[in-house]
Design an enzyme around this catalytic site. Structure first.
Site, PDB file in Angstrom:
ATOM      1  N   HIS A  35       1.729  -2.734   3.795  1.00 23.12           N
ATOM      2  CA  HIS A  35       3.144  -2.366   3.872  1.00 23.12           C
ATOM      3  C   HIS A  35       3.295  -0.847   3.870  1.00 23.12           C
ATOM      4  O   HIS A  35       2.334  -0.093   3.690  1.00 23.12           O
ATOM      5  CB  HIS A  35       3.962  -3.015   2.741  1.00 23.12           C
ATOM      6  CG  HIS A  35       3.778  -2.395   1.390  1.00 23.12           C
ATOM      7  ND1 HIS A  35       4.627  -2.628   0.344  1.00 23.12           N
ATOM      8  CD2 HIS A  35       2.830  -1.550   0.913  1.00 23.12           C
ATOM      9  CE1 HIS A  35       4.222  -1.953  -0.716  1.00 23.12           C
ATOM     10  NE2 HIS A  35       3.136  -1.309  -0.404  1.00 23.12           N
ATOM     11  N   HIS A  93      -2.475  -4.002  -0.224  1.00 26.40           N
ATOM     12  CA  HIS A  93      -2.599  -4.419  -1.625  1.00 26.40           C
ATOM     13  C   HIS A  93      -3.213  -5.811  -1.678  1.00 26.40           C
ATOM     14  O   HIS A  93      -2.980  -6.636  -0.793  1.00 26.40           O
ATOM     15  CB  HIS A  93      -1.229  -4.489  -2.307  1.00 26.40           C
ATOM     16  CG  HIS A  93      -0.578  -3.165  -2.484  1.00 26.40           C
ATOM     17  ND1 HIS A  93      -0.953  -2.264  -3.457  1.00 26.40           N
ATOM     18  CD2 HIS A  93       0.431  -2.570  -1.801  1.00 26.40           C
ATOM     19  CE1 HIS A  93      -0.200  -1.190  -3.370  1.00 26.40           C
ATOM     20  NE2 HIS A  93       0.647  -1.330  -2.370  1.00 26.40           N
ATOM     21  N   GLU A 117       1.322  -6.435  -7.884  1.00 24.32           N
ATOM     22  CA  GLU A 117       0.917  -5.623  -6.731  1.00 24.32           C
ATOM     23  C   GLU A 117      -0.377  -4.870  -7.039  1.00 24.32           C
ATOM     24  O   GLU A 117      -1.250  -4.730  -6.190  1.00 24.32           O
ATOM     25  CB  GLU A 117       2.025  -4.638  -6.362  1.00 24.32           C
ATOM     26  CG  GLU A 117       1.758  -3.905  -5.066  1.00 24.32           C
ATOM     27  CD  GLU A 117       2.801  -2.847  -4.779  1.00 24.32           C
ATOM     28  OE1 GLU A 117       3.578  -3.037  -3.839  1.00 24.32           O
ATOM     29  OE2 GLU A 117       2.846  -1.834  -5.497  1.00 24.32           O
ATOM     30  N   ASP A 129      -0.226 -13.595   4.090  1.00 27.77           N
ATOM     31  CA  ASP A 129      -1.616 -13.202   3.858  1.00 27.77           C
ATOM     32  C   ASP A 129      -2.213 -12.541   5.104  1.00 27.77           C
ATOM     33  O   ASP A 129      -2.106 -13.083   6.213  1.00 27.77           O
ATOM     34  CB  ASP A 129      -2.438 -14.443   3.477  1.00 27.77           C
ATOM     35  CG  ASP A 129      -3.843 -14.082   3.036  1.00 27.77           C
ATOM     36  OD1 ASP A 129      -4.038 -12.976   2.485  1.00 27.77           O
ATOM     37  OD2 ASP A 129      -4.751 -14.914   3.251  1.00 27.77           O
ATOM     38  N   HIS A 130      -2.813 -11.369   4.900  1.00 28.77           N
ATOM     39  CA  HIS A 130      -3.397 -10.579   5.987  1.00 28.77           C
ATOM     40  C   HIS A 130      -2.369 -10.193   7.042  1.00 28.77           C
ATOM     41  O   HIS A 130      -2.696 -10.057   8.225  1.00 28.77           O
ATOM     42  CB  HIS A 130      -4.599 -11.301   6.620  1.00 28.77           C
ATOM     43  CG  HIS A 130      -5.804 -11.265   5.728  1.00 28.77           C
ATOM     44  ND1 HIS A 130      -5.868 -11.960   4.546  1.00 28.77           N
ATOM     45  CD2 HIS A 130      -6.972 -10.592   5.819  1.00 28.77           C
ATOM     46  CE1 HIS A 130      -7.026 -11.726   3.967  1.00 28.77           C
ATOM     47  NE2 HIS A 130      -7.717 -10.895   4.708  1.00 28.77           N
ATOM     48  N   HIS A 173      -0.680   0.865   4.171  1.00 31.51           N
ATOM     49  CA  HIS A 173      -1.794   0.690   3.234  1.00 31.51           C
ATOM     50  C   HIS A 173      -1.712  -0.742   2.719  1.00 31.51           C
ATOM     51  O   HIS A 173      -0.695  -1.407   2.889  1.00 31.51           O
ATOM     52  CB  HIS A 173      -1.694   1.692   2.081  1.00 31.51           C
ATOM     53  CG  HIS A 173      -0.465   1.476   1.260  1.00 31.51           C
ATOM     54  ND1 HIS A 173       0.760   1.979   1.622  1.00 31.51           N
ATOM     55  CD2 HIS A 173      -0.260   0.763   0.130  1.00 31.51           C
ATOM     56  CE1 HIS A 173       1.663   1.589   0.743  1.00 31.51           C
ATOM     57  NE2 HIS A 173       1.084   0.846  -0.178  1.00 31.51           N
ATOM     58  N   CYS A 214       2.731   5.442  -1.068  1.00 29.90           N
ATOM     59  CA  CYS A 214       3.223   4.202  -0.449  1.00 29.90           C
ATOM     60  C   CYS A 214       4.060   4.472   0.794  1.00 29.90           C
ATOM     61  O   CYS A 214       4.427   3.546   1.509  1.00 29.90           O
ATOM     62  CB  CYS A 214       4.023   3.380  -1.455  1.00 29.90           C
ATOM     63  SG  CYS A 214       2.949   2.424  -2.521  1.00 29.90           S
TER      64      CYS A 214
HETATM   65 NI    NI Z   1       2.121  -0.064  -1.714  1.00 29.42          NI
END
Ligand code: NI
Length: 136
Positions: free
Chosen positions: A15, A42, A124, A79-80, A40, A34
């Site tokens: 995100h 998580h 997160e 996911d992914h 990037h 972020c």
């Molecule tokens: Ni982040």
């Protein structure tokens, strides 16, 4: 007799936190790393907590393998994935942990029978997490 059952699932997603109404400097100031333009990732931990009566026939509140399947079905869309680009709810919404928790809760709520109360805990990072239970 009520109890809460808990099922955990992990997923990975990318995100970027960015407010288009602000310049890059303000975005960096508020969102820090972020806000990096190339995104990037998580490794999220989702904990789904279902509260209800213990069924005398099974001894279960809810069959956890059924709950596992519901969660995995919901997570297929996350996911992914790149949350900003791949999840329609984030088209005009900040993909913060708070908003992600709300969206996951809504998707889960649609699939979990209404007789159960639903709360989720979404991590997160190992230090940052959100709890959401549908209260506005
Ligand atoms: Ni982040």
């Amino acid at each position: 007799m009520k109890a809460t059952v808990i099922r955990r699932e992990r997923f990975a997603a990318a995100h970027r936190l960015f407010n288009p109404d602000w310049d890059d400097e303000k975005n960096r100031e508020v969102f820090g790393k972020c806000s990096w333009k190339n995104y990037h990732g998580h490794n999220y931990l989702l904990e789904v907590r279902v509260t209800g009566n213990i069924d005398p026939m099974t001894g279960f509140v809810m069959n956890l393998s059924e709950l596992k399947q519901i969660i995995r079905r919901v997570l297929e869309d996350f996911d992914h994935k790149n949350l900003n680009l791949d999840v329609p709810e984030f088209k005009d919404l900040q993909p913060s942990t708070e908003n992600l928790a709300r969206i996951l809760w809504n998707r889960l709520r649609n699939l979990i029978p209404e007789k159960f109360d639903l709360e989720i805990y979404l991590e997160e990072t190992e230090n940052n997490a959100v709890i959401f239970n549908g209260e506005l």
